[in-house]
Design an enzyme around this catalytic site. Sequence first.
Site, PDB file in Angstrom:
ATOM      1  N   ASP A 102       0.845  -1.188   0.000  1.00 39.43           N
ATOM      2  CA  ASP A 102       0.000   0.000   0.000  1.00 39.43           C
ATOM      3  C   ASP A 102       0.884   1.244   0.000  1.00 39.43           C
ATOM      4  O   ASP A 102       2.103   1.159   0.022  1.00 39.43           O
ATOM      5  CB  ASP A 102      -0.949  -0.024   1.195  1.00 39.43           C
ATOM      6  CG  ASP A 102      -0.227   0.045   2.537  1.00 39.43           C
ATOM      7  OD1 ASP A 102       1.013   0.146   2.556  1.00 39.43           O
ATOM      8  OD2 ASP A 102      -0.918  -0.014   3.569  1.00 39.43           O
ATOM      9  N   ASP A 300      -8.273  -7.597   0.886  1.00 38.06           N
ATOM     10  CA  ASP A 300      -7.240  -7.838   1.893  1.00 38.06           C
ATOM     11  C   ASP A 300      -7.785  -7.480   3.257  1.00 38.06           C
ATOM     12  O   ASP A 300      -8.665  -6.616   3.386  1.00 38.06           O
ATOM     13  CB  ASP A 300      -5.969  -7.026   1.610  1.00 38.06           C
ATOM     14  CG  ASP A 300      -6.107  -5.561   2.025  1.00 38.06           C
ATOM     15  OD1 ASP A 300      -5.829  -5.248   3.199  1.00 38.06           O
ATOM     16  OD2 ASP A 300      -6.513  -4.737   1.183  1.00 38.06           O
ATOM     17  N   CYS A 343      -6.602 -28.483   6.130  1.00 35.44           N
ATOM     18  CA  CYS A 343      -5.345 -27.810   6.428  1.00 35.44           C
ATOM     19  C   CYS A 343      -4.498 -28.658   7.376  1.00 35.44           C
ATOM     20  O   CYS A 343      -4.957 -29.647   7.942  1.00 35.44           O
ATOM     21  CB  CYS A 343      -5.608 -26.434   7.055  1.00 35.44           C
ATOM     22  SG  CYS A 343      -6.133 -26.480   8.791  1.00 35.44           S
TER      23      CYS A 343
END
Length: 416
Positions: A102, A300, A343
């Site tokens: 950013d 995000d 996972c």
Amino acid sequence: MSDALPTSYPGFSFEITHKASDSRARLGLLTTPHGTIATPNFIFCGTKASIKGVTPAQMRAEKTDIILSNTYHLMIQPGADIVAKMGGLHRFMGWDGPMLTDSGGFQIFSMGHGSVADEIKGRRTQTRETTLLKISEKGATFRSYMNGEKLFLSPESSIDIQRKLGADLIVQFDECTPFHVDRAYTAKSMALSHRWGDRSLKEFARGGGLSYNGLPQALYGIIQGGVYEDLRKESATYTKDRPFFGTAVGGSLGANTAQMDEVVAMTMPHTHPDRPVHLLGIGGIRDIFAGVVQGIDTFDCVSPTRIARHGWALAPKAKGERMNMRNSRFRDDPTPIDPSCDCYACRNFSRAYIHHLLKAGELLALQLLSIHNVATMNRLLREVRDAIASDTLPEARKRWVLDSCEDAPTAQGGAA
């Protein structure tokens, strides 16, 4: 405007491969010098060049495609020159996939109003000392949160720092307006961000669109305008008319999820139709579904790993989108965190074990929950892409979202 503006983005492309029949949702391929990602996708926040508690290898193992880091934090520690000397962010942190940085604007202005993200999200609580000293046409003057040193960031220096950091995707410098300011201030701030955007473009072109290690970069413009429809349209038109590679929707998105949905809906019809669109700092599960139907391509948020550090696990249809693994009901539960998840944490450990680790203060609990939450977000986005391809987004949403958590405060990110 000067002719010294970007004319192309070598090494980058965005191809729209499918459009939904009943919404603005779409599938795409976003190509960068460090690889191609399928969109919609989620960008994980490695705020200070690190995904907290998770290694790059673990991120890859859980099928992560792209991460980001924050200009504001890295300019303070260790400094952009050190990162450049170490070969740029990819080499510095051992990540070989696509990256975004950013501009530093969000942290400067949100922290300047006394908090990291509260003012941008509509909450008016003051949680830390303000650090913003002055906003002028030239840029922003602020104090380092580490040692109080006076610092300055302008459109030119923001682009130069991002050039040194070396991420693939970078962002123009802007003023991120908080929720409580009036329309007049929002309009004035938006106009300033537009002028800063033009300066960001010129500085980007001056450097040849290359990072310090010689790889090409691509620049996103930011849409501001707060909660005001005419300002959002004006700002979206500004970004569309300038030679940015991509578009980022930023600024205040309202006080709750319903208002955020309205702001995104009023903005998206005016964006450039062929450019990737990123929704800055937003990434709750219901927010993903709300965003993709409006045409958002990437999201995000710090939330997945932040909530893990507080003992929370993301799960489909969970109240508030997450489960508190400190809860005593998990003390003797032999099942995985999420039986439908594959996972590393869910394949190998029980809820009872995670609960025990949390109660014992063991750091492994935070790492395992972080891994699980990363995997859950990646799985969510894969299912979203599959649902767009088969025109079954409403059905996918029903499998993930518990609608009782509608109208919650916006799940916006910020600094980790």
